[in-house]
Scaffold this motif. Structure first.
Motif, PDB file in Angstrom:
ATOM      1  N   TRP A 139       0.849  -1.191   0.000  1.00 23.51           N
ATOM      2  CA  TRP A 139       0.000   0.000   0.000  1.00 23.51           C
ATOM      3  C   TRP A 139       0.889   1.247   0.000  1.00 23.51           C
ATOM      4  O   TRP A 139       0.514   2.284   0.504  1.00 23.51           O
ATOM      5  N   ARG A 151       2.285   4.388  -1.314  1.00 20.67           N
ATOM      6  CA  ARG A 151       1.810   5.386  -2.280  1.00 20.67           C
ATOM      7  C   ARG A 151       2.953   6.056  -3.040  1.00 20.67           C
ATOM      8  O   ARG A 151       2.693   6.815  -3.978  1.00 20.67           O
ATOM      9  N   TRP A 165       0.674   4.421  -7.397  1.00 15.48           N
ATOM     10  CA  TRP A 165      -0.588   4.666  -6.687  1.00 15.48           C
ATOM     11  C   TRP A 165      -1.324   5.845  -7.313  1.00 15.48           C
ATOM     12  O   TRP A 165      -2.521   5.759  -7.588  1.00 15.48           O
TER      13      TRP A 165
END
Length: 194
Positions: free
Chosen positions: A126, A128, A140
């Motif tokens: 996750w 970014r 992202w």
């Protein structure tokens, strides 16, 4: 009939009408267990809305063409699943990841997804800032841009609670609208695909 019988009859009629009105009002009040207004005529969805599913698939395909592997980590959630997520960081271990109780999330109506990225080594991230396709742009941000062009709203744009993996399509409906039984048409047009 004497006056006493008439008064008794009127009293019983008033009680009957009151009981009916109370019963009808309770049918549309929020359930304490779920937080959802009960409307027996409109069932809750049990899967992603067809357009949300179609656009999610398009997002994955568009990202792949740019060398980005997008994983849809969550889609439709039941009210019970949402309540479990809401309790995280409150009454169960972990960090708070949602401010939405069951019935208060677009996931509960099949209108939201969460995503992550997959690295070439198979790690789910996750991050970014990650630039796996090495084009000097964060993957992202590229995915979010694609998602918005497909009609998704991004949780990272929210003011109060940033939800960076979250994408949703509300079709112009609020959570209150959905709780009151309104549903988007399965052929609703949310955005032209690019």
């Amino acid at each position: 009939m004497n006056r006493r019988m008439i008064k008794l009859l009127l009293f019983l009629v008033a009680i009957g009408i009151s009981t009916i009105l109370i019963f009808r009002e309770n049918e549309t009040k929020p359930s304490k267990a779920t937080g959802i207004k009960q409307d027996q005529n409109v069932p809750l969805p049990t899967e992603l809305h067809p357009i949300v599913k179609e656009r999610s698939d398009q997002l994955v395909q568009q990202a792949a063409k740019k060398g980005i592997v997008v994983l849809i980590t969550d889609g439709f959630r039941s009210v019970d699943e949402q309540n479990t997520i809401y309790e995280q960081g409150r009454t169960t271990e972990g960090n708070i990841v949602s401010n939405a109780k069951g019935g208060e999330s677009y996931h509960n109506y099949g209108l939201a997804i969460d995503f992550a990225l997959e690295t070439p080594s198979g790690n789910v991230i996750w991050d970014r800032q990650y630039d796996g396709n090495q084009n000097s742009k964060a993957d992202w941000s590229e995915v979010v841009k694609m998602a918005k062009s497909l009609g998704f709203e991004w949780g990272g744009d929210w003011k109060d609670f940033k939800d960076y993996p979250h994408l949703q399509m509300d079709f112009g409906l609020t959570i209150a609208d959905l709780q009151n039984g309104q549903r988007p048409d399965e052929s609703s047009n949310v955005a032209d695909t690019k």
